[in-house]
Design a protein around this motif. Structure first.
Motif, PDB file in Angstrom:
ATOM      1  N   MET A  10       0.810  -1.215   0.000  1.00 49.71           N
ATOM      2  CA  MET A  10       0.000   0.000   0.000  1.00 49.71           C
ATOM      3  C   MET A  10       0.844   1.265   0.000  1.00 49.71           C
ATOM      4  O   MET A  10       1.978   1.283   0.465  1.00 49.71           O
ATOM      5  CB  MET A  10      -0.930   0.014   1.208  1.00 49.71           C
ATOM      6  CG  MET A  10      -0.220   0.254   2.519  1.00 49.71           C
ATOM      7  SD  MET A  10      -1.381   0.189   3.896  1.00 49.71           S
ATOM      8  CE  MET A  10      -0.305   0.759   5.222  1.00 49.71           C
ATOM      9  N   THR A  11       0.234   2.320  -0.525  1.00 50.49           N
ATOM     10  CA  THR A  11       0.762   3.657  -0.330  1.00 50.49           C
ATOM     11  C   THR A  11       0.210   4.101   1.013  1.00 50.49           C
ATOM     12  O   THR A  11      -1.010   4.182   1.180  1.00 50.49           O
ATOM     13  CB  THR A  11       0.270   4.609  -1.446  1.00 50.49           C
ATOM     14  OG1 THR A  11       0.745   4.113  -2.695  1.00 50.49           O
ATOM     15  CG2 THR A  11       0.752   6.022  -1.209  1.00 50.49           C
ATOM     16  N   PRO A  12       1.102   4.334   1.992  1.00 49.20           N
ATOM     17  CA  PRO A  12       0.609   4.660   3.334  1.00 49.20           C
ATOM     18  C   PRO A  12       0.101   6.100   3.437  1.00 49.20           C
ATOM     19  O   PRO A  12       0.492   6.963   2.652  1.00 49.20           O
ATOM     20  CB  PRO A  12       1.838   4.458   4.215  1.00 49.20           C
ATOM     21  CG  PRO A  12       3.002   4.660   3.312  1.00 49.20           C
ATOM     22  CD  PRO A  12       2.547   4.231   1.942  1.00 49.20           C
ATOM     23  N   ASP A  13      -0.765   6.315   4.409  1.00 51.62           N
ATOM     24  CA  ASP A  13      -1.271   7.642   4.749  1.00 51.62           C
ATOM     25  C   ASP A  13      -1.759   8.414   3.525  1.00 51.62           C
ATOM     26  O   ASP A  13      -1.262   9.502   3.221  1.00 51.62           O
ATOM     27  CB  ASP A  13      -0.179   8.433   5.489  1.00 51.62           C
ATOM     28  CG  ASP A  13      -0.738   9.654   6.190  1.00 51.62           C
ATOM     29  OD1 ASP A  13      -1.931   9.642   6.559  1.00 51.62           O
ATOM     30  OD2 ASP A  13       0.008  10.642   6.331  1.00 51.62           O
ATOM     31  N   PRO A  14      -2.736   7.865   2.795  1.00 48.35           N
ATOM     32  CA  PRO A  14      -3.196   8.539   1.573  1.00 48.35           C
ATOM     33  C   PRO A  14      -3.942   9.833   1.878  1.00 48.35           C
ATOM     34  O   PRO A  14      -4.432  10.042   2.992  1.00 48.35           O
ATOM     35  CB  PRO A  14      -4.144   7.514   0.949  1.00 48.35           C
ATOM     36  CG  PRO A  14      -4.674   6.757   2.112  1.00 48.35           C
ATOM     37  CD  PRO A  14      -3.529   6.681   3.102  1.00 48.35           C
ATOM     38  N   ILE A  15      -4.005  10.672   0.872  1.00 49.68           N
ATOM     39  CA  ILE A  15      -4.813  11.888   0.948  1.00 49.68           C
ATOM     40  C   ILE A  15      -6.258  11.448   1.173  1.00 49.68           C
ATOM     41  O   ILE A  15      -6.733  10.500   0.541  1.00 49.68           O
ATOM     42  CB  ILE A  15      -4.715  12.674  -0.381  1.00 49.68           C
ATOM     43  CG1 ILE A  15      -3.276  13.054  -0.691  1.00 49.68           C
ATOM     44  CG2 ILE A  15      -5.648  13.885  -0.382  1.00 49.68           C
ATOM     45  CD1 ILE A  15      -2.638  13.951   0.331  1.00 49.68           C
ATOM     46  N   VAL A  16      -6.961  12.114   2.067  1.00 51.66           N
ATOM     47  CA  VAL A  16      -8.386  11.861   2.294  1.00 51.66           C
ATOM     48  C   VAL A  16      -9.114  13.196   2.275  1.00 51.66           C
ATOM     49  O   VAL A  16      -8.502  14.244   2.460  1.00 51.66           O
ATOM     50  CB  VAL A  16      -8.648  11.134   3.646  1.00 51.66           C
ATOM     51  CG1 VAL A  16      -8.010   9.759   3.664  1.00 51.66           C
ATOM     52  CG2 VAL A  16      -8.180  11.968   4.829  1.00 51.66           C
ATOM     53  N   VAL A  17     -10.417  13.141   2.042  1.00 50.84           N
ATOM     54  CA  VAL A  17     -11.263  14.336   2.164  1.00 50.84           C
ATOM     55  C   VAL A  17     -12.416  14.007   3.097  1.00 50.84           C
ATOM     56  O   VAL A  17     -12.827  12.857   3.212  1.00 50.84           O
ATOM     57  CB  VAL A  17     -11.788  14.844   0.795  1.00 50.84           C
ATOM     58  CG1 VAL A  17     -10.651  15.327  -0.088  1.00 50.84           C
ATOM     59  CG2 VAL A  17     -12.625  13.796   0.094  1.00 50.84           C
ATOM     60  N   ARG A 105      -8.502   0.495  -7.560  1.00 46.27           N
ATOM     61  CA  ARG A 105      -7.907   0.967  -6.311  1.00 46.27           C
ATOM     62  C   ARG A 105      -8.735   0.468  -5.137  1.00 46.27           C
ATOM     63  O   ARG A 105      -9.967   0.481  -5.206  1.00 46.27           O
ATOM     64  CB  ARG A 105      -7.851   2.487  -6.287  1.00 46.27           C
ATOM     65  CG  ARG A 105      -7.015   3.081  -7.400  1.00 46.27           C
ATOM     66  CD  ARG A 105      -7.270   4.588  -7.503  1.00 46.27           C
ATOM     67  NE  ARG A 105      -6.856   5.109  -8.786  1.00 46.27           N
ATOM     68  CZ  ARG A 105      -7.637   5.244  -9.846  1.00 46.27           C
ATOM     69  NH1 ARG A 105      -8.898   4.907  -9.787  1.00 46.27           N
ATOM     70  NH2 ARG A 105      -7.168   5.733 -10.962  1.00 46.27           N
ATOM     71  N   VAL A 106      -8.034   0.094  -4.064  1.00 44.68           N
ATOM     72  CA  VAL A 106      -8.716  -0.434  -2.886  1.00 44.68           C
ATOM     73  C   VAL A 106      -8.133   0.223  -1.628  1.00 44.68           C
ATOM     74  O   VAL A 106      -6.918   0.195  -1.433  1.00 44.68           O
ATOM     75  CB  VAL A 106      -8.548  -1.971  -2.779  1.00 44.68           C
ATOM     76  CG1 VAL A 106      -9.186  -2.506  -1.518  1.00 44.68           C
ATOM     77  CG2 VAL A 106      -9.113  -2.662  -3.995  1.00 44.68           C
ATOM     78  N   PRO A 107      -8.988   0.804  -0.782  1.00 40.67           N
ATOM     79  CA  PRO A 107      -8.495   1.361   0.482  1.00 40.67           C
ATOM     80  C   PRO A 107      -8.052   0.239   1.425  1.00 40.67           C
ATOM     81  O   PRO A 107      -8.602  -0.870   1.401  1.00 40.67           O
ATOM     82  CB  PRO A 107      -9.705   2.083   1.064  1.00 40.67           C
ATOM     83  CG  PRO A 107     -10.690   2.197  -0.044  1.00 40.67           C
ATOM     84  CD  PRO A 107     -10.409   1.069  -0.983  1.00 40.67           C
ATOM     85  N   VAL A 108      -7.072   0.558   2.257  1.00 44.42           N
ATOM     86  CA  VAL A 108      -6.589  -0.373   3.272  1.00 44.42           C
ATOM     87  C   VAL A 108      -6.957   0.213   4.635  1.00 44.42           C
ATOM     88  O   VAL A 108      -6.675   1.381   4.910  1.00 44.42           O
ATOM     89  CB  VAL A 108      -5.058  -0.574   3.170  1.00 44.42           C
ATOM     90  CG1 VAL A 108      -4.582  -1.561   4.228  1.00 44.42           C
ATOM     91  CG2 VAL A 108      -4.669  -1.042   1.768  1.00 44.42           C
ATOM     92  N   LEU A 109      -7.596  -0.617   5.461  1.00 43.97           N
ATOM     93  CA  LEU A 109      -8.082  -0.170   6.764  1.00 43.97           C
ATOM     94  C   LEU A 109      -7.345  -0.863   7.898  1.00 43.97           C
ATOM     95  O   LEU A 109      -6.875  -1.995   7.749  1.00 43.97           O
ATOM     96  CB  LEU A 109      -9.574  -0.483   6.904  1.00 43.97           C
ATOM     97  CG  LEU A 109     -10.510   0.007   5.805  1.00 43.97           C
ATOM     98  CD1 LEU A 109     -11.938  -0.425   6.115  1.00 43.97           C
ATOM     99  CD2 LEU A 109     -10.406   1.503   5.619  1.00 43.97           C
ATOM    100  N   GLY A 117      -4.083   3.312   4.190  1.00 44.25           N
ATOM    101  CA  GLY A 117      -3.357   3.172   2.937  1.00 44.25           C
ATOM    102  C   GLY A 117      -4.304   2.961   1.787  1.00 44.25           C
ATOM    103  O   GLY A 117      -5.528   2.896   1.957  1.00 44.25           O
ATOM    104  N   ILE A 118      -3.707   2.868   0.603  1.00 46.51           N
ATOM    105  CA  ILE A 118      -4.483   2.570  -0.590  1.00 46.51           C
ATOM    106  C   ILE A 118      -3.587   1.751  -1.512  1.00 46.51           C
ATOM    107  O   ILE A 118      -2.370   1.961  -1.558  1.00 46.51           O
ATOM    108  CB  ILE A 118      -5.011   3.849  -1.284  1.00 46.51           C
ATOM    109  CG1 ILE A 118      -6.124   3.498  -2.266  1.00 46.51           C
ATOM    110  CG2 ILE A 118      -3.905   4.650  -1.922  1.00 46.51           C
ATOM    111  CD1 ILE A 118      -7.075   4.630  -2.543  1.00 46.51           C
ATOM    112  N   ILE A 119      -4.191   0.782  -2.181  1.00 43.43           N
ATOM    113  CA  ILE A 119      -3.452  -0.053  -3.124  1.00 43.43           C
ATOM    114  C   ILE A 119      -4.071   0.141  -4.498  1.00 43.43           C
ATOM    115  O   ILE A 119      -5.281   0.006  -4.672  1.00 43.43           O
ATOM    116  CB  ILE A 119      -3.499  -1.544  -2.747  1.00 43.43           C
ATOM    117  CG1 ILE A 119      -2.830  -1.767  -1.396  1.00 43.43           C
ATOM    118  CG2 ILE A 119      -2.822  -2.397  -3.832  1.00 43.43           C
ATOM    119  CD1 ILE A 119      -2.925  -3.195  -0.879  1.00 43.43           C
ATOM    120  N   ALA A 120      -3.221   0.486  -5.466  1.00 42.17           N
ATOM    121  CA  ALA A 120      -3.650   0.640  -6.854  1.00 42.17           C
ATOM    122  C   ALA A 120      -3.244  -0.608  -7.618  1.00 42.17           C
ATOM    123  O   ALA A 120      -2.327  -1.326  -7.219  1.00 42.17           O
ATOM    124  CB  ALA A 120      -3.013   1.873  -7.471  1.00 42.17           C
TER     125      ALA A 120
END
Length: 127
Positions: A10-17, A105-109, A117-120
């Motif tokens: 995963m890409t850690p600490d993704p941008i969130v809104v 893309r899938v969020p990681v919880l 995180g998020i995985i593309a």
């Protein structure tokens, strides 16, 4: 051979809104960070996943429908039923979710349903 875990890809600490963020502001985040989606959370402090807003959601559900991006909040146009994975899930699980949901893309919880995180799809193309 050990199976790779979601946390390793995963890409850690993704941008969130946050849910009340305007579509226009969410679109700026996508452009600024060169990303195609952003997880929508209750608040940046708790990072509890509520949905996801994609560039396609913005284009089709908001702009093409004649709505005003400066006035609409992301929670009006986001995808709500989001399948996510856990940090400890193996890559096969991530791939199953992407395939069954037909997403790239899938969020990681974490254990408390917070976005960590998020995985593309491109993250799965590793040597």
């Amino acid at each position: 051979m050990r199976e790779m875990k979601a946390a390793e890809l995963m890409t850690p600490d993704p941008i969130v809104v946050e849910r009340g963020t305007t579509i226009a502001d969410a679109a700026r985040e996508l452009r600024e960070h060169d990303i195609g989606c952003v997880p929508v959370v209750e608040s940046r402090a708790d990072r509890r996943l509520l949905g996801i807003i994609t560039d396609r959601d913005i284009a089709v559900r908001c702009v093409a429908a004649g709505h005003q991006p400066q006035q609409c909040a992301v929670d009006q146009h986001m995808t709500r039923d989001v399948r996510a994975v856990r940090a400890g899930d193996d890559v096969a699980r991530v791939m199953d979710v992407m395939k069954s949901e037909q997403v790239r893309r899938v969020p990681v919880l974490d254990a408390k349903d917070r976005v960590i995180g998020i995985i593309a799809q491109a993250d799965l193309a590793v040597d």
